[in-house]
Design an enzyme around this catalytic site. Structure first.
Site, PDB file in Angstrom:
ATOM      1  N   THR A  81      47.766  49.418  35.812  1.00 21.37           N
ATOM      2  CA  THR A  81      47.946  48.146  36.061  1.00 21.37           C
ATOM      3  C   THR A  81      49.159  47.741  36.429  1.00 21.37           C
ATOM      4  O   THR A  81      50.159  48.522  36.474  1.00 21.37           O
ATOM      5  CB  THR A  81      47.555  47.237  34.632  1.00 21.37           C
ATOM      6  OG1 THR A  81      48.761  47.919  33.784  1.00 21.37           O
ATOM      7  CG2 THR A  81      46.212  47.555  34.235  1.00 21.37           C
ATOM      8  N   SER A 108      50.426  52.246  38.401  1.00 25.39           N
ATOM      9  CA  SER A 108      50.134  51.373  39.556  1.00 25.39           C
ATOM     10  C   SER A 108      51.519  51.425  40.527  1.00 25.39           C
ATOM     11  O   SER A 108      52.642  51.493  40.117  1.00 25.39           O
ATOM     12  CB  SER A 108      50.035  49.843  39.074  1.00 25.39           C
ATOM     13  OG  SER A 108      50.038  49.068  40.468  1.00 25.39           O
ATOM     14  N   GLN A 128      48.725  55.361  41.591  1.00 22.90           N
ATOM     15  CA  GLN A 128      47.862  54.370  42.281  1.00 22.90           C
ATOM     16  C   GLN A 128      48.408  53.781  43.581  1.00 22.90           C
ATOM     17  O   GLN A 128      49.600  53.527  43.624  1.00 22.90           O
ATOM     18  CB  GLN A 128      47.509  53.372  41.346  1.00 22.90           C
ATOM     19  CG  GLN A 128      46.464  52.354  41.883  1.00 22.90           C
ATOM     20  CD  GLN A 128      47.223  51.097  42.617  1.00 22.90           C
ATOM     21  OE1 GLN A 128      48.578  51.018  42.292  1.00 22.90           O
ATOM     22  NE2 GLN A 128      46.401  50.587  43.466  1.00 22.90           N
ATOM     23  N   TYR A 130      47.900  51.070  46.995  1.00 27.76           N
ATOM     24  CA  TYR A 130      47.209  50.096  47.516  1.00 27.76           C
ATOM     25  C   TYR A 130      47.508  50.479  49.099  1.00 27.76           C
ATOM     26  O   TYR A 130      48.398  50.935  49.478  1.00 27.76           O
ATOM     27  CB  TYR A 130      47.910  48.758  47.289  1.00 27.76           C
ATOM     28  CG  TYR A 130      47.450  48.340  45.866  1.00 27.76           C
ATOM     29  CD1 TYR A 130      46.230  47.786  45.751  1.00 27.76           C
ATOM     30  CD2 TYR A 130      48.320  48.023  44.957  1.00 27.76           C
ATOM     31  CE1 TYR A 130      45.690  47.507  44.512  1.00 27.76           C
ATOM     32  CE2 TYR A 130      47.909  47.569  43.661  1.00 27.76           C
ATOM     33  CZ  TYR A 130      46.649  47.184  43.443  1.00 27.76           C
ATOM     34  OH  TYR A 130      46.313  46.814  42.248  1.00 27.76           O
ATOM     35  N   THR A 156      42.981  52.266  45.291  1.00 28.64           N
ATOM     36  CA  THR A 156      42.509  51.001  44.718  1.00 28.64           C
ATOM     37  C   THR A 156      42.118  50.058  45.915  1.00 28.64           C
ATOM     38  O   THR A 156      43.100  49.579  46.528  1.00 28.64           O
ATOM     39  CB  THR A 156      43.492  50.341  43.941  1.00 28.64           C
ATOM     40  OG1 THR A 156      43.690  50.993  42.755  1.00 28.64           O
ATOM     41  CG2 THR A 156      42.765  48.932  43.431  1.00 28.64           C
ATOM     42  N   LYS A 254      38.900  53.913  43.948  1.00 24.06           N
ATOM     43  CA  LYS A 254      38.505  52.726  42.818  1.00 24.06           C
ATOM     44  C   LYS A 254      38.247  51.732  43.347  1.00 24.06           C
ATOM     45  O   LYS A 254      38.746  51.165  44.294  1.00 24.06           O
ATOM     46  CB  LYS A 254      39.748  52.680  41.938  1.00 24.06           C
ATOM     47  CG  LYS A 254      39.594  51.470  40.601  1.00 24.06           C
ATOM     48  CD  LYS A 254      40.815  51.297  39.877  1.00 24.06           C
ATOM     49  CE  LYS A 254      40.665  50.254  38.926  1.00 24.06           C
ATOM     50  NZ  LYS A 254      40.427  49.136  39.117  1.00 24.06           N
ATOM     51  N   SER A 276      33.918  49.673  39.768  1.00 31.95           N
ATOM     52  CA  SER A 276      34.838  48.769  39.384  1.00 31.95           C
ATOM     53  C   SER A 276      34.756  47.566  40.250  1.00 31.95           C
ATOM     54  O   SER A 276      34.468  47.494  41.173  1.00 31.95           O
ATOM     55  CB  SER A 276      36.293  49.464  39.576  1.00 31.95           C
ATOM     56  OG  SER A 276      37.255  48.433  39.316  1.00 31.95           O
ATOM     57  N   HIS A 278      37.537  45.478  39.579  1.00 33.89           N
ATOM     58  CA  HIS A 278      39.026  45.084  39.289  1.00 33.89           C
ATOM     59  C   HIS A 278      38.815  44.265  38.132  1.00 33.89           C
ATOM     60  O   HIS A 278      39.817  42.956  38.237  1.00 33.89           O
ATOM     61  CB  HIS A 278      39.602  44.334  40.368  1.00 33.89           C
ATOM     62  CG  HIS A 278      41.038  44.539  40.644  1.00 33.89           C
ATOM     63  ND1 HIS A 278      41.622  45.711  40.911  1.00 33.89           N
ATOM     64  CD2 HIS A 278      42.131  43.851  40.242  1.00 33.89           C
ATOM     65  CE1 HIS A 278      42.956  45.731  41.111  1.00 33.89           C
ATOM     66  NE2 HIS A 278      43.282  44.365  40.657  1.00 33.89           N
ATOM     67  N   ILE A 312      35.334  47.457  28.834  1.00 38.92           N
ATOM     68  CA  ILE A 312      35.352  48.311  27.818  1.00 38.92           C
ATOM     69  C   ILE A 312      36.262  47.958  26.543  1.00 38.92           C
ATOM     70  O   ILE A 312      37.504  47.641  26.862  1.00 38.92           O
ATOM     71  CB  ILE A 312      36.048  49.811  28.083  1.00 38.92           C
ATOM     72  CG1 ILE A 312      34.995  50.555  29.134  1.00 38.92           C
ATOM     73  CG2 ILE A 312      36.111  50.767  26.943  1.00 38.92           C
ATOM     74  CD1 ILE A 312      33.724  50.789  28.832  1.00 38.92           C
TER      75      ILE A 312
END
Length: 397
Positions: A81, A108, A128, A130, A156, A254, A276, A278, A312
């Site tokens: 995140t 992230s 992660q 982008y 992601t 993801k 996912s 997001h 979750i």
């Protein structure tokens, strides 16, 4: 038992709301536009029921599994995140908590702590990415992650649209200038414990993103990095395949929600996918991830590991996801609330809550291990599933 301990993720959220300034808390809970997907991520789990057994239970249950070749003590991983201003220790505290509870953490590229510090806190760190900037920019970030010791990467692609929120978006400054500090002073003063945590560090919340720092440059602000992402042409499947070729190790994609794209991800050579949307912060009106999971697991589960994130909140949710075909789940808001409530200990508390819930659900279902779960353990109502991008209709079974 310590009076700081909490027994549910809902209690962690309640404490986070009490301790955080309103604008910080609202940034954690909001979804896109009307929040339809955000609510469905939660509500869909409530539609699923269990088929428990009466006798023949096992005195000890095994929750450990492997994800992307790494052993974890429970099938719950930390999802990456962005800037974690809910606590001064941010991603480092989360990484330490995950290490203490024997699981992996995602960092992230828009996080507030450098990857070197996070890997030092938890060797099982996934970086992660982008699709931001040029291919050379992306390769530079991969090289840094590789040098730091990241065990894998997460691409992601489930954050593709910029949407407003029907209830309004919180004001998030680009930098904490004197003017911005004055603006935030009233709500910060109403939450002295949050303010005190930062006062002890003698540092203001850092809104820069050090993992996006160009060679020889300085870390951009979150919105500076966001602006670069907005101006970058979105990736194609050829780009995904190219990026996969640049990383010799575990590669998680993801953001898959359609069966046809799950197959394309397999063709691109990924190691795993996460079903996912997001967390409801992408295209509003997308079905809950747990609704899309069974069809995707049926289509590609024998080719790649299938994970799930979104909604979750308890151990029984994890069990439902595993029974419908997930290898493991990733959590986001749940651990951020724990971080806000108690720092590293609060994140450990959230993981303990989920562990206890998984264990007690396995007991009731009469299973020795998470690997014994199947769809026979879950009552799926007619019309529950959505096989997006497929002509196959998912039915209850």
């Amino acid at each position: 038992m310590s009076n700081t301990w909490f027994e549910s993720v809902a209690e962690a959220q309640r404490r986070a709301k009490k301790r955080l300034p309103g604008s910080v808390y609202s940034a954690l809970i909001a979804g896109s536009e009307k929040g339809l997907t955000l609510q469905d991520n939660l509500g869909a789990f409530d539609e699923l029921r269990f088929a428990p057994r009466t006798a023949g239970h096992f005195a000890q249950r095994e929750l450990a599994t492997t994800v992307l070749g790494r052993e974890v003590s429970l099938p719950v991983l930390i999802s990456p995140t962005g800037v974690q201003a809910v606590h001064p220790d941010g991603e480092v505290a989360v990484a330490r908590a995950a290490a203490a509870r024997g699981t992996s953490v995602g960092l992230s590229s828009f996080g507030s702590k450098p990857i070197e510090e996070v890997v030092a806190a938890n060797p099982n760190t996934y970086f992660q990415v982008y699709w931001t900037g040029t291919r050379d920019d992306i390769l530079q970030r991969l090289d840094r992650a590789r040098t730091a010791g990241a065990v894998g990467i997460i691409l992601t692609l489930d954050w593709s649209f910029s949407h407003s929120r029907d209830w309004g978006s919180p004001h998030i400054p680009d930098k904490l200038t004197p003017r911005e500090l004055l603006r935030f002073a009233p709500e910060s003063l109403r939450h002295p414990r949050w303010l005190y945590r930062y006062a002890r560090t003698r540092r203001l919340p850092d809104l820069s993103v050090p993992n996006m720092t160009p060679p020889g440059g300085i870390a951009p602000t979150f919105f500076g990095a966001y602006g670069q992402w907005m101006q970058t042409t979105p990736p194609t499947w050829d780009d995904v395949r190219w990026l996969r070729e640049q990383w010799d190790g575990p590669f998680l994609l993801k953001g898959v929600i359609r069966v046809d794209e799950a197959r394309r991800a397999v063709d691109a050579g990924v190691s795993a996918i996460s079903v996912s949307n997001h967390g409801g912060n992408n295209l509003d009106g997308t079905p809950a991830t747990i609704r899309a999971l069974p069809a995707i697991a049926d289509a590609v589960g024998s080719d790649v590991e299938v994970l799930l994130d979104g909604g979750i909140r308890r151990g029984s949710d994890v069990v439902k996801a595993l029974a419908l075909g997930a290898r493991a789940v990733l959590i986001g808001r749940a651990y951020l609330w724990g971080l806000a409530a108690g720092g590293q200990a609060g994140v450990e508390n959230v993981l303990d809550v989920l562990r206890n819930g998984i264990d007690s659900t396995l007991l009731a279902l009469g299973h020795r291990s998470v690997h014994d779960l199947s769809r026979e353990d879950v009552v799926v109502p007619e019309g529950f599933g959505h096989a997006l991008g497929s002509d196959v209709r998912v039915t209850a079974r």
